[in-house]
Design an enzyme around this catalytic site. Structure first.
Site, PDB file in Angstrom:
ATOM      1  N   HIS A  67     -27.172 -19.925  12.766  1.00 16.29           N
ATOM      2  CA  HIS A  67     -26.039 -20.723  12.302  1.00 16.29           C
ATOM      3  C   HIS A  67     -25.072 -20.914  13.468  1.00 16.29           C
ATOM      4  O   HIS A  67     -24.836 -19.985  14.241  1.00 16.29           O
ATOM      5  CB  HIS A  67     -25.341 -20.012  11.143  1.00 16.29           C
ATOM      6  N   ASP A  93     -21.857 -20.971  13.942  1.00 17.62           N
ATOM      7  CA  ASP A  93     -20.781 -19.988  14.086  1.00 17.62           C
ATOM      8  C   ASP A  93     -21.319 -18.632  14.511  1.00 17.62           C
ATOM      9  O   ASP A  93     -20.688 -17.914  15.297  1.00 17.62           O
ATOM     10  CB  ASP A  93     -20.001 -19.845  12.778  1.00 17.62           C
ATOM     11  N   LYS A  94     -22.505 -18.282  14.023  1.00 13.45           N
ATOM     12  CA  LYS A  94     -23.096 -17.006  14.403  1.00 13.45           C
ATOM     13  C   LYS A  94     -23.629 -17.031  15.833  1.00 13.45           C
ATOM     14  O   LYS A  94     -23.631 -16.014  16.527  1.00 13.45           O
ATOM     15  CB  LYS A  94     -24.209 -16.632  13.424  1.00 13.45           C
ATOM     16  N   GLU A 109     -13.619 -16.181  23.125  1.00 12.65           N
ATOM     17  CA  GLU A 109     -13.933 -17.175  22.096  1.00 12.65           C
ATOM     18  C   GLU A 109     -15.019 -18.101  22.628  1.00 12.65           C
ATOM     19  O   GLU A 109     -15.014 -18.465  23.812  1.00 12.65           O
ATOM     20  CB  GLU A 109     -12.694 -17.999  21.745  1.00 12.65           C
ATOM     21  N   GLU A 154      -9.236 -14.178  27.217  1.00 14.72           N
ATOM     22  CA  GLU A 154      -8.511 -13.346  28.174  1.00 14.72           C
ATOM     23  C   GLU A 154      -9.308 -12.074  28.439  1.00 14.72           C
ATOM     24  O   GLU A 154      -9.812 -11.446  27.512  1.00 14.72           O
ATOM     25  CB  GLU A 154      -7.134 -12.978  27.621  1.00 14.72           C
ATOM     26  N   LYS A 178     -28.937 -20.594   5.735  1.00 12.88           N
ATOM     27  CA  LYS A 178     -27.912 -19.981   4.893  1.00 12.88           C
ATOM     28  C   LYS A 178     -28.576 -19.434   3.628  1.00 12.88           C
ATOM     29  O   LYS A 178     -29.596 -19.961   3.184  1.00 12.88           O
ATOM     30  CB  LYS A 178     -26.848 -20.997   4.464  1.00 12.88           C
ATOM     31  N   PHE A 218     -33.556 -30.819   6.309  1.00 13.13           N
ATOM     32  CA  PHE A 218     -32.698 -29.988   7.156  1.00 13.13           C
ATOM     33  C   PHE A 218     -33.419 -29.792   8.488  1.00 13.13           C
ATOM     34  O   PHE A 218     -33.828 -28.692   8.826  1.00 13.13           O
ATOM     35  CB  PHE A 218     -32.415 -28.661   6.465  1.00 13.13           C
ATOM     36  N   ASP A 240     -23.749 -29.058  13.756  1.00 19.72           N
ATOM     37  CA  ASP A 240     -22.379 -28.711  13.380  1.00 19.72           C
ATOM     38  C   ASP A 240     -21.824 -27.790  14.464  1.00 19.72           C
ATOM     39  O   ASP A 240     -22.480 -26.823  14.844  1.00 19.72           O
ATOM     40  CB  ASP A 240     -22.375 -28.008  12.022  1.00 19.72           C
ATOM     41  N   ALA A 241     -20.635 -28.071  14.949  1.00 21.31           N
ATOM     42  CA  ALA A 241     -20.039 -27.231  15.988  1.00 21.31           C
ATOM     43  C   ALA A 241     -19.823 -25.810  15.474  1.00 21.31           C
ATOM     44  O   ALA A 241     -19.520 -25.597  14.293  1.00 21.31           O
ATOM     45  CB  ALA A 241     -18.712 -27.826  16.455  1.00 21.31           C
ATOM     46  N   ARG A 298     -15.521 -17.476  12.501  1.00 20.14           N
ATOM     47  CA  ARG A 298     -15.344 -18.271  11.291  1.00 20.14           C
ATOM     48  C   ARG A 298     -16.137 -17.749  10.096  1.00 20.14           C
ATOM     49  O   ARG A 298     -16.116 -18.366   9.033  1.00 20.14           O
ATOM     50  CB  ARG A 298     -15.732 -19.742  11.551  1.00 20.14           C
ATOM     51  N   LYS A 299     -16.810 -16.630  10.242  1.00 20.76           N
ATOM     52  CA  LYS A 299     -17.612 -16.096   9.136  1.00 20.76           C
ATOM     53  C   LYS A 299     -17.180 -14.662   8.810  1.00 20.76           C
ATOM     54  O   LYS A 299     -18.001 -13.754   8.708  1.00 20.76           O
ATOM     55  CB  LYS A 299     -19.099 -16.161   9.498  1.00 20.76           C
ATOM     56  N   LYS A 338     -14.120  -9.282  20.676  1.00 20.36           N
ATOM     57  CA  LYS A 338     -12.958  -8.424  20.922  1.00 20.36           C
ATOM     58  C   LYS A 338     -13.397  -7.020  21.325  1.00 20.36           C
ATOM     59  O   LYS A 338     -14.285  -6.437  20.700  1.00 20.36           O
ATOM     60  CB  LYS A 338     -12.090  -8.340  19.663  1.00 20.36           C
ATOM     61  N   LYS A 347      -8.656  -3.800  20.181  1.00 20.34           N
ATOM     62  CA  LYS A 347      -8.162  -4.721  19.162  1.00 20.34           C
ATOM     63  C   LYS A 347      -8.408  -4.119  17.787  1.00 20.34           C
ATOM     64  O   LYS A 347      -9.560  -3.955  17.358  1.00 20.34           O
ATOM     65  CB  LYS A 347      -8.855  -6.079  19.262  1.00 20.34           C
ATOM     66  N   ASP A 378      -8.065  -5.345  14.929  1.00 22.41           N
ATOM     67  CA  ASP A 378      -8.814  -6.217  14.026  1.00 22.41           C
ATOM     68  C   ASP A 378     -10.234  -5.701  13.863  1.00 22.41           C
ATOM     69  O   ASP A 378     -10.809  -5.748  12.775  1.00 22.41           O
ATOM     70  CB  ASP A 378      -8.896  -7.649  14.593  1.00 22.41           C
TER      71      ASP A 378
END
Length: 404
Positions: free
Chosen positions: A16, A18-19, A44, A57, A176, A244, A252-253, A258-259, A279, A283, A285
């Site tokens: 995917h 995003d992955k 990123e 960074e 998916k 598909f 798709d970018a 995002r997941k 990260k 961090k 998060d």
């Protein structure tokens, strides 16, 4: 808790878009931590048709210091990025590991962030940002994860293995899944719906080839989901849009982070909003989400609750957490307050506390262990060697003793 309800979770494959971005970002984290355990990374990644772009960074001894790249560092970064995409399996006209255009905009970490995070004098290492993080565990599966998410991940993981082994050569990397279960008294009793959308080779959207693909997907579902949950009432939606063929970053970018619900608990527990991939462990998060999963999993493994949610919060530059909250949703065998006290005590003894430094040193997070976490979930995985240390259940006896 409602006595009966229907709940759904989704997963996405390693292909995917995003992955793909998440895995590239974590490959960069691993590269830098392999050079410098104290590296600072916030990477990123953007992926789109025949292009990968890095931004963020960094600070890393021997790689990037005082605004200068070490000899060969840029070439090594690009090599790692291309190898990550190759391992996923992208060799398509619209996205090919060997020929995509690569751009690197990584630059020095802000000195103002560094002064808050780094330890100096009598000041302990502070949190890399403010925020709230959650950990969760449930008795639904042997991995103490929500069953809807666990099954969704495992369907796609099996499909990826079959694609790479040649057992399912008609599959392409992007996919998916979605699993819907009916619950009664907190226990899954039936699978009501399955959704799988998978990128495929040309021709597998019609006739006998389409039937072959759909039969294959159903066979994977049957391997993953217990037979007693499946029936002729289970509804399957396999490639419901029809074709598909165009997928991945070409279709798709993709962007890092995002997941976050796929990465955590599939919606069965709250999420503080921060992503993990790209990260370094200073961090919170990332590291605080890992330690709260670790603690919640041990609470459930110790039999102190059937489900457990833990929230923790931090302020940027401040070492000690601002709050710690435990909620067992009425399933606890002891008071939630007693579990909070036990967690605080045991974390101080076993980890060195719930400060950013205590977490990352106590769990051994300053190592290149992150790329495997960037697909098929950060939680519910098997702790193996240095990998997935937050999945260990080595605090069970300590917790039992602390609340006795």
């Amino acid at each position: 808790m409602r006595s009966e309800y229907v709940f759904t979770s989704e997963s996405v494959s390693e292909g995917h878009p995003d992955k793909v971005s998440d895995q590239i970002s974590d490959a960069i984290v691993d590269l830098f931590l392999s050079k410098d355990p104290e590296a600072r990374v916030a990477c990123e990644t953007l992926t789109t048709t025949q292009k990968v772009v890095l931004a963020g960074e960094i600070r890393c001894k021997g790689v990037y210091e005082n605004g200068d790249w070490a000899p060969g560092a840029l070439e090594e970064i690009e090599k790692v990025v291309r190898e990550t995409v190759k391992a996923i399996g992208y060799e398509q006209d619209g996205f090919h590991w060997e020929t995509f255009d690569f751009e690197n905009y990584l630059h020095a970490q802000s000195a103002h962030i560094a002064q808050g995070v780094d330890s100096s004098g009598n000041k302990d290492e502070g949190a890399g940002d403010q925020g709230i993080m959650f950990g969760y565990a449930s008795v639904e599966t042997e991995d103490l994860m929500p069953a809807t998410l666990d099954f969704s991940h495992k369907i796609l993981h099996q499909m990826a293995q079959d694609r790479k082994s040649g057992a399912a050569p008609f599959l392409e990397p992007d996919a998916k899944s979605q699993v819907t279960l009916r619950y009664k008294d907190g226990v899954p009793v039936a699978c009501t719906a399955i959704v799988v959308s998978t990128q495929h080779a040309p021709g597998y959207d019609k006739g006998e080839k389409e039937a072959e693909l759909k039969a294959y997907v159903k066979s994977v579902v049957a391997k993953v989901i217990p037979a007693e949950l499946l029936s002729d009432q289970t509804v399957y939606h396999i490639n419901p849009t029809g074709s598909f063929e165009i997928g991945g970053p070409d279709g798709d970018a993709g962007l890092t982070g995002r997941k976050i619900i796929v990465d955590t608990y599939g919606g069965a527990a709250p999420h503080g909003g921060g992503a993990f991939s790209g990260k370094d462990p200073t961090k919170v998060d990332r590291s605080a989400a890992y330690v709260t999963r670790y603690l919640a999993k041990n609470v459930v493994a110790a039999g102190l609750a059937k489900m457990c949610t833990i929230q923790i919060s931090y302020a940027i530059g401040v070492a000690q957490p601002l709050s710690l909250y435990v909620d067992t949703s009425g399933t606890g065998t002891v008071a939630d307050e007693a579990i909070e006290a036990a967690i605080t005590k045991i974390a101080a003894e076993k980890l060195g506390g719930l400060t950013p430094r205590g977490i990352r040193l106590g769990l051994g997070l300053n190592k290149p262990i992150y790329k495997p976490s960037a697909a098929y979930g950060h939680f519910g995985r098997k702790a193996q060697g240095d990998f997935f240390p937050w999945e260990r259940t080595d605090l069970v006896e300590d917790l039992k003793a602390a609340v006795a």
